[in-house]
Write an enzyme that holds these catalytic residues in place. Structure first.
Site, PDB file in Angstrom:
ATOM      1  CG  HIS A  63      24.696 -42.562  13.858  1.00 56.47           C
ATOM      2  ND1 HIS A  63      24.847 -43.071  13.024  1.00 56.47           N
ATOM      3  CD2 HIS A  63      23.439 -42.031  14.786  1.00 56.47           C
ATOM      4  CE1 HIS A  63      23.505 -43.824  13.267  1.00 56.47           C
ATOM      5  NE2 HIS A  63      22.397 -43.508  14.451  1.00 56.47           N
ATOM      6  CG  HIS A  65      21.678 -42.971  17.625  1.00 51.22           C
ATOM      7  ND1 HIS A  65      20.352 -42.769  17.084  1.00 51.22           N
ATOM      8  CD2 HIS A  65      21.385 -42.064  18.693  1.00 51.22           C
ATOM      9  CE1 HIS A  65      20.160 -41.621  17.274  1.00 51.22           C
ATOM     10  NE2 HIS A  65      20.351 -41.527  18.219  1.00 51.22           N
ATOM     11  CG  ASP A  67      21.891 -48.713  17.112  1.00 50.26           C
ATOM     12  OD1 ASP A  67      22.346 -47.544  17.439  1.00 50.26           O
ATOM     13  OD2 ASP A  67      21.332 -49.103  16.329  1.00 50.26           O
ATOM     14  CG  ASP A 204      20.520 -45.254  12.234  1.00 47.44           C
ATOM     15  OD1 ASP A 204      21.346 -46.995  11.789  1.00 47.44           O
ATOM     16  OD2 ASP A 204      20.414 -45.588  13.369  1.00 47.44           O
TER      17      ASP A 204
END
Length: 301
Positions: A63, A65, A67, A204
């Site tokens: 994904h 994000h 990090d 995540d």
């Protein structure tokens, strides 16, 4: 000699620490390299871990994000700077194509390598190579997220002593393998079933159907455990797992080697993740990931 191992480049969640870089994981699989979730600083971590741009054949982003993806710009530019001689394939959620394009062309550089963009829009098969099938499954996170699963085809291992006892040698071995029977000798009599190895990468997510599907029966599961169990509500609110939740998934799925990673900076003692994983009932091989660690896949069954 084939090598199958996980090279851990970073293990922090949203905020890196003095000892934990942002995410980054390279799976070495028989001369192929799959780079998962290159967060900020991945290029330098590759240098420290002895991983070259030439080692990367495929990039898999769960994904967008930061990090899990901010290191993509540097990695792609390094692939081009080093003139990697083979094409590189990139998988990522289709809804984040604009983010991939921005990172790919974040600054000026000379493109010398073909990078095939293969976005993921639904569950199912993504690609096949000679040694594995790559699948994706949707996860549950505030932004669209997918986990990945590598499946080696099942095969049969020929047994030399049984072949010799039945007088089968040379080209006849290949004929027997193709036909399943030769001169009254069946393949089952001179070989044994060899299950393919399986690997899953789950970042995540809350608990969801995709987590369980990815983990089912794998030899190694690399999975986020951002929070400890006492912070389960925080995990649910922010779309993450606790150490106990990840371990219960692994126990139910009969995972052989569990690798916990993606730790919140709020926790100072990594051993607590191991204690909670064991308390949750996981009895297999357990690794609490740390930066620059190399983790071999379990030996074949």
């Amino acid at each position: 000699m084939s090598v199958r191992e996980l090279v851990v480049l970073g293990t922090a969640s949203q905020v890196p620490t003095r000892h934990r870089n942002h995410n980054g994981y390279l799976l070495r699989w028989d001369g192929q390299g799959l780079l998962f979730d290159p967060g900020e600083g991945t290029q330098r971590q590759m240098l420290r871990a002895g991983v070259a741009a030439h080692d990367i054949n495929r990039i898999c982003i769960t994904h967008f994000h930061g990090d899990h993806s901010l290191g993509l710009a540097g990695v792609i530019q390094r692939i081009n700077l080093d003139r990697v001689p083979h094409p590189v394939t990139a998988h990522y959620p289709a809804s984040g194509e604009r983010f991939f394009d921005r990172l790919r062309y974040a600054t000026a550089y000379r493109e010398t390598v073909r990078i095939a963009q293969r976005p993921v829009a639904e569950d199912g098969e993504l690609d096949r190579s000679k040694s594995y099938l790559l699948e994706a499954r949707r996860l549950s996170h505030p932004v669209e997220s997918y986990g990945y699963r590598l499946i080696e085809p099942d095969t049969r291992r020929m047994l030399p002593d049984r072949l010799a006892a039945r007088g089968i040698a040379g080209p006849d071995i290949g004929r027997l393998q193709r036909a399943g029977e030769l001169n009254g000798v069946t393949l089952d009599e001179v070989s044994e079933f060899r299950p393919g190895q399986r690997f899953a990468f789950v970042m995540d997510t809350r608990l969801c159907e995709g987590v369980h599907a990815l983990a089912e029966g794998v030899d190694m599961l690399v999975i986020e455990s951002t929070f400890l169990d006492e912070d389960v509500q925080l995990a649910e609110d922010h779309g993450h797992l606790t150490a106990g939740q990840a371990a219960r998934v692994a126990a139910e799925a009969k995972v052989r080697h569990l690798v916990l990673t993606h730790f919140s900076q709020r926790y100072a003692d990594p051993d607590e993740f191991a204690r909670q994983a064991r308390a949750a009932g996981f009895a297999g091989e357990l690794t609490i990931a740390r930066d620059l660690l190399r983790v071999p896949l379990p030996k074949r069954r």
